[in-house]
Design an enzyme around this catalytic site. Structure first.
Site, PDB file in Angstrom:
ATOM      1  N   HIS A  88       2.400  46.178 -37.056  1.00  0.00           N
ATOM      2  CA  HIS A  88       1.544  45.178 -36.425  1.00  0.00           C
ATOM      3  C   HIS A  88       2.235  44.043 -37.065  1.00  0.00           C
ATOM      4  CE1 HIS A  88      -2.569  43.394 -34.864  1.00  0.00           C
ATOM      5  NE2 HIS A  88      -1.745  44.124 -33.804  1.00  0.00           N
ATOM      6  N   HIS A 125       6.362  46.883 -25.545  1.00  0.00           N
ATOM      7  CA  HIS A 125       5.282  47.526 -26.550  1.00  0.00           C
ATOM      8  C   HIS A 125       4.568  48.674 -25.986  1.00  0.00           C
ATOM      9  CE1 HIS A 125       2.448  46.783 -30.082  1.00  0.00           C
ATOM     10  NE2 HIS A 125       1.331  47.379 -28.914  1.00  0.00           N
TER      11      HIS A 125
END
Lengths: 984, 263
Positions: free
Chosen positions: A303, A231
């Site tokens: 997300h 990430h």
């Protein structure tokens, strides 16, 4: 100390809105028909208040006496659990301890203003139900009333005594002995501590600590895991890849640098002094020039994993997070609009087909939309653009892309922390929420994810972020800080680690303001609690900065200092708990070499269905398919006009309900210059060829912008790759192939990529009823977002037909490209040719259409994409309220060489790129035709806007006869298009 | 007469402040954005202004209920300042969230000493936030300064809690008879009516189609629609179809306020 409860019911004669929503959801999921619950929203209030105090709060603050009635009592008192008639079962739903409860926080402040001694507030929902079978009640609780990841359910009277949470813990410095572990034990350690580091990475860390002759502390290990996570570091796409396809082998040292960044570099070099990029792929968002005063910045994030578990909170914090990206770019950009693109499984998926641990897609969609709505609207940022794609493979792994565009004063584009600057955190407090979000989002989802990563799921508090935004922009304009970044994934660990990368930082962890007691130093460091930003404030402006924050009620605290040591040093109450070399932290991650391969699927011709003759049924079917259908239900829940700059709205036309190609806004109210925001994506083409899927996405995003009036010479692109498990060479190979297309198309069309983000390992694994392990991988999902610039917004056009008698043109050629089309999907047809971008044609077409728009030659312009010409015409007609008479003969392209009926079907439904339908007034026809001829852009007159209310499409049939393929009233077309998602 | 000064009151969560200030400035006023904390520190502060405007947004997140927390702050700390402002013959305007605050603070319609507030703005019949354009008509006889000379307006609404509800049918009738229910949702050509229109003409289920309410003097006015979002033709949803005019309908509301002070 007493714990009070205030229950608030709709007064007699008023609607019980929550009850209606519960009944509808229970019906949708097949749990209960005709359920008629009775609901209250409630508050738990803890303090030394008197009965009279609580009644006063109930009357004057908590309830609206005009439309509501209250029941007040001490928790446990019978008055609170006296059932209304017919609904004896009482279910309470409360946020789990530590979960953000914004209404409770606001209520606490408001109660303090009354001078009433209430210390803690918590909200609750109370639902009275009829007697139900235990299994039904259970299902209702977990699927409709509450979400286990953030809420808990109490059936029957509440018995809790106190609301306090968190207790001071004793400090204990923890070392993780790893110097003597073997490879398997290292992997085990990575797994049990949720580090999600590979064996090689663990071994690299081990070697480093062996050389230091000590073991890492827990916080050091966590910091490394966060910084090295997929990430935060994008190690797959930024890593080495050995790729091979039908053209041979290719080695990438860094895939992104050699494809997407390289394209931007090439474009900038070619533009030389006309380069309009300012800062690309370096800051939290890409930055390009807008006018003399401002640059414009854009970032799109995903997300996905949090949204799968808690759609509302996931979307909420997704939008909250991406808003902080422009705000943390340069010295801070003012957000001017949001975009949201979602991928869901079809909302009509039968509930009994859901794998364990999966929320129903309808609930996911409702939750995500509500999450974006509640956060975006509260932030005062218009949500102007979006799209929703449906595919069964998003079942366990929905995608939520959120983007924010911001405006940055030209002299505020650069930032750099200075040695001696204070590290200041502002905004929300730090809690145990969001622990392991960065590492979690880099992992694959499983049916156990919910229990494993409860901490990674959060609810946002928009009001805190709005206050933060206001104060940051004021401080920016007063020049009170040197640098700013958002505190997102990885928390302080990432924010401070990145800001101090080239300098060094010392952090005193106990200084961070906490939501409650009991956090360890490691939890403080890696918490991903929302609505926080980290600034680098010089000591000489600290007083002014603090005063400004105080004046607006925003908490600002010094948690450390940037120092020129090259080290990251963490202390907790005077003890060093972490001491890392910045070089090792940011440069020590071992390069991973991954294999990637791509084998083109065998070319198979697309066989037409035997019954291919009903063009009308096909058109209605495609209009009513979920991907094409109207998204008005979603769009109207977003405020798309706040800030006052709206020029082309997401819904346009005679009844304000047609689908606009792109949104246009004027971000500077006293200027006519505008921004166009659009997107392109088509996961269905990926199965045929990810290269052409990516190329088509780029073409679509650009033509959407151009269709409303954006200048094709000033369109910036963003890439968001959401892919499956990229350790599989085939999966990574398809991604490489898409990245290659991004490079080629960006260079060819001079549309630089300025920012991007990837989200990998989007797969969902579960064990089915037969005990079989199953995995659902998402289709390759590349979202291309486009940020266009409109020199003069008065020249903008919309897609709705304007006047009967005007002439309709198809711009561009229709090729034999039904592969991956809606027509093919509707008839279950495999194979065929996927739409490609004909580069020279595209290079000529976009500037020509733009020139026509600027010269005022077009009355309407619509991008041809999903569903091809037939859908484009239908949409223009239903939006404009006029019919159209169209003749397909002579439409240029490969279609001309086909025989009937394929030729007509291709002309109607193929999704070839770089095509528009344009409406021209008869007076402007000569000028328009000349313009396109001069520029060698294929263009064909296809018909006229009709005074009737029908859309007719005709073509020459085999034996010289004419055949009417489509003849439908616009009311029927509109109804087909609006019906599927016309939710209550 | 100097340029009228407008105080645009900001609170945490206010978000239409900048475009509302822009609208007042386009109308010839001079607008300042002032944080509620400054007013709480110095309740005399509004005395320097001619117009007090509470713009749209989500004050304090609209947590608990839309506008409630800011309304209570006004009740507890600023009631006198607001009364003084009104009695000095000045103007107060509440837009959307500002309307919710004016109503719930008792500034627009004073409370009944026993029964409490006479009216409220509550959840839309749809149960959710909704953004759409609405046709508005003014009541035939009214004294509202902001709506002087205006018969119709076409403006966007964007709210979740905009349904006007009076505590009783009598109160509703009384307010109507006093000419206080000055702005109504309507149809493109329609006249003001008490008969509830259906969705979407009446977008939220308001009683008597009420979209805006004035106080007894006509100098205090609150409305749910957003006049500041239609001061320019390019903001009209169908300007590309040749509809709408320059300036947009909403500007008249701000001009009326500025011109009231002689400009």
């Amino acid at each position: 100390m007493t714990l009070w409860e205030v229950d608030i019911y709709a007064a007699a004669g008023q609607r019980d809105v929550m009850a209606d929503a519960i009944a509808a959801a229970a019906g949708d999921l097949g749990l209960a028909r005709q359920l008629a619950p009775h609901t209250a929203r409630g508050y738990l209030l803890e303090g030394d208040a008197t009965t009279a105090d609580i009644h006063r709060l109930a009357d004057e603050l908590l309830a609206d006496r005009v439309v509501e009635r209250t029941v007040v009592g001490r928790v446990g008192e019978p008055v609170l659990h006296t059932p209304p008639p017919g609904v004896p079962v009482c279910v309470h739903v409360l946020p789990k301890p530590g979960v953000m409860d914004p209404v409770a926080l606001s209520a606490e402040k408001a109660i303090a203003d009354f001078g009433i001694a209430v210390r803690t507030v918590r909200t609750l929902k109370k639902v009275w139900l009829p007697d139900l079978a235990p299994a039904t009640l259970q299902a209702l609780c977990s699927k409709v009333l509450a979400n286990d990841s953030v809420e808990h359910v109490v059936i029957g009277p509440l018995t809790l005594q106190r609301l306090d949470m968190g207790q001071a813990t004793r400090f204990q410095l923890i070392h993780i002995p790893l110097r003597d572990l073997d490879g398997a034990a290292l992997e085990e350690l990575s797994r049990t501590r949720q580090l999600y580091l590979s064996r090689i990475e663990m071994e690299t860390i081990q070697a480093y600590y062996r050389s230091l002759q000590r073991d890492p502390t827990d916080v050091e290990l966590e910091t490394l895991a966060q910084t090295w996570s997929e990430h935060c570091s994008h190690k797959t796409l930024g890593g080495r890849i050995a790729y091979r396809d039908e053209g041979g082998e290719r080695h990438f040292e860094n895939l992104l640098k050699e494809t997407i960044f390289a394209a931007t570099r090439t474009i900038r070099r070619e533009l030389a002094e006309h380069d309009w990029c300012v800062s690309v792929f370096e800051d939290n968002a890409g930055v390009v020039r807008f006018d003399e005063r401002y640059h414009v910045v854009f970032k799109v994030e995903t997300h996905n994993h949090p949204s799968a578990l808690e759609p509302y909170g996931g979307a909420n914090t997704g939008i909250g997070g991406v808003i902080r990206d422009p705000l943390g770019t340069g010295l801070g950009a003012r957000p001017v609009c949001n975009t949201d693109v979602f991928c869901f499984a079809p909302p009509d998926t039968p509930p009994e087909q859901l794998p364990p641990g999966v929320l129903h897609p309808r609930r996911v969609m409702q939750g995500v939309v509500a999450g974006v709505r509640d956060y975006g609207n509260r932030m005062g940022i218009p949500t102007v653009n979006g799209a929703i794609y449906f595919d069964p493979r998003y079942l366990g792994n929905p995608l939520v892309y959120c983007g924010t565009v911001g405006l940055l004063p030209c002299d505020k584009a650069r930032k750099a922390p200075q040695a001696g600057d204070l590290i200041v955190v502002i905004g929300g407090r730090t809690g145990r929420d969001g622990i392991h979000g960065a590492t979690f989002s880099s992992a694959e989802l499983t049916s156990d994810s919910e229990s494993l990563s409860g901490g990674a799921v959060q609810i946002g508090n928009a009001i805190t972020e709005k206050m933060l935004l206001d104060v940051v922009l004021a401080a920016r304009d007063q020049g009170l800080y040197h640098a700013i970044t958002d505190c997102g994934a990885g928390g302080f660990s990432s924010a401070v680690g990145e800001m101090g990368e080239h300098l060094g930082a010392e952090v005193t962890l106990e200084a961070a303001p906490l939501k409650y007691e009991g956090l360890t130093y490691t939890e403080i460091w890696i918490s991903e609690a929302q609505e926080r930003m980290v600034l680098s404030v010089p000591p000489e402006t600290w007083d002014a900065f603090r005063a400004l924050c105080e004046a607006e009620g925003v908490e600002a605290v010094i948690i450390g200092r940037f120092v020129p040591t090259g080290r990251l040093r963490l202390t907790y109450h005077g003890q060093t708990v972490g001491d890392l070399d910045m070089q090792f932290l940011h440069g020590g991650r071992p390069a991973v070499v991954r294999d990637a391969c791509y084998t083109p699927p065998p070319e198979t011709p697309l066989e037409l269905p035997r019954q291919s003759g009903d063009g009308g049924a096909d058109l209605l079917g495609i209009l009513g398919s979920l991907n094409v259908a109207s998204k008005e239900w979603v769009i109207r829940q977003y405020d798309h006009e706040v800030q006052g700059g709206s020029v082309v709205k997401p819904l346009v036309g005679a009844a304000n309900d047609g689908p606009s190609d792109a949104a246009v806004l004027r971000p500077v109210l006293d200027s006519l210059q505008g921004l166009a925001i659009a997107c392109g994506m088509n996961p269905c083409y990926g199965e045929l060829d990810p290269y052409h899927m990516a190329a088509s996405g780029i073409d679509e995003a650009i033509r959407n912008c151009v269709a409303v009036g954006a200048d094709p010479a000033r369109i910036a692109l963003l890439d968001n790759f959401c892919w499956g498990y990229t350790d599989r060479p085939e999966t990574l190979g398809s991604l490489v192939r898409a990245a290659l297309a991004c490079h080629d198309l960006a260079v060819a069309l001079r549309t630089p990529f300025i920012s991007g983000k990837d989200s990998l390992n989007n797969e969902f694994t579960y064990v089915d009823a037969a005990g079989q392990r199953r995995t659902i991988a998402i289709p390759p999902s590349l979202l291309i977002s486009a940020l266009g610039q409109v020199p003069d917004t008065r020249a903008c056009v919309t897609m709705d037909l304007k006047r009967p008698g005007n002439v309709l043109y198809q711009v561009g050629e229709t090729d034999n490209e039904l592969g991956g089309s809606h027509y093919a999907r509707r008839h279950g047809l495999r194979g065929g040719h996927v739409p490609q971008v004909h580069v020279p044609r595209a290079q000529r077409t976009f500037p020509a259409v733009h020139a026509a728009i600027r010269q005022g030659l077009l009355r309407s312009c619509h991008d041809m994409s999903e569903g091809g010409l037939a859908v484009a015409i239908a949409e223009m007609a239903l939006a404009g309220g006029f019919g159209a008479a169209v003749d397909l003969d002579g439409i240029p392209g490969q279609c001309t060489a086909l025989s009937e009926p394929l030729r007509t079907i291709v002309r109607l439904f193929a999704e070839s790129n770089t095509r528009f339908v344009c409406e021209v007034e008869p007076d402007h026809v000569p000028a328009w035709e000349t313009l396109l001829q001069q520029r060698e852009v294929p263009c064909h007159r296809i018909g006229t806007v009709a005074a009737s209310d029908r859309v007719t499409i005709e073509a020459q049939a085999e034996h010289g006869n004419r055949r009417r393929w489509i003849d439908l009233p616009i009311a029927q077309l509109k109804d087909a298009w609006q019906q599927p998602l016309k939710w209550r | 007469m100097p340029t009228p000064r407008i105080l645009i009151l900001r609170a945490p969560g206010t978000n239409c402040d900048r475009e509302t200030a822009f609208a007042f400035e386009q109308a010839g006023g001079q607008a300042d954005l002032v944080h509620i904390n400054r007013l709480l520190e110095d309740p005399q502060l509004p005395d320097r202004y001619q117009v007090l405007c509470l713009p749209g947004g989500f004050s304090y997140g609209d947590d608990v209920a839309a506008g409630r927390i800011l309304a209570n702050q006004i009740r507890h700390h600023l009631a006198e300042a607001f009364t003084r402002f009104k009695e000095a013959g000045k103007l107060i305007l509440g837009i959307c969230n500002g309307f919710q605050v004016l109503l719930k603070s008792g500034v627009l319609i004073p409370d009944d000493p026993v029964d409490g507030p006479s009216a409220t703005l509550t959840w839309n019949d749809s149960g959710r936030f909704e953004a759409r354009w609405s046709y508005l008509v003014t009541a035939p006889a009214h004294a509202c300064v902001f709506l002087a000379g205006i018969e119709r307006l076409y403006l966007p609404i964007a709210h979740a809690e905009g349904k006007f509800v009076a505590r009783s049918p009598d109160i509703l009738r009384q307010l109507g008879a006093q000419g206080r229910l000055v702005l109504r949702y309507g149809t493109p050509q329609g006249v003001p009516t008490d008969v509830p229109l259906s969705f979407p003409d009446n977008p939220n289920g308001s009683e008597a189609n009420v979209a805006g309410v004035a106080d007894a003097t006509g100098r205090v006015f609150g409305l749910m629609p957003h006049p500041e979002r239609h001061i320019h033709r390019l903001q009209h949803p169908r300007w590309t179809r040749g509809e709408g005019q320059e300036p947009g309908d909403g500007l008249a509301v701000f001009r009326n306020a500025v011109r009231y002070f002689g400009l």
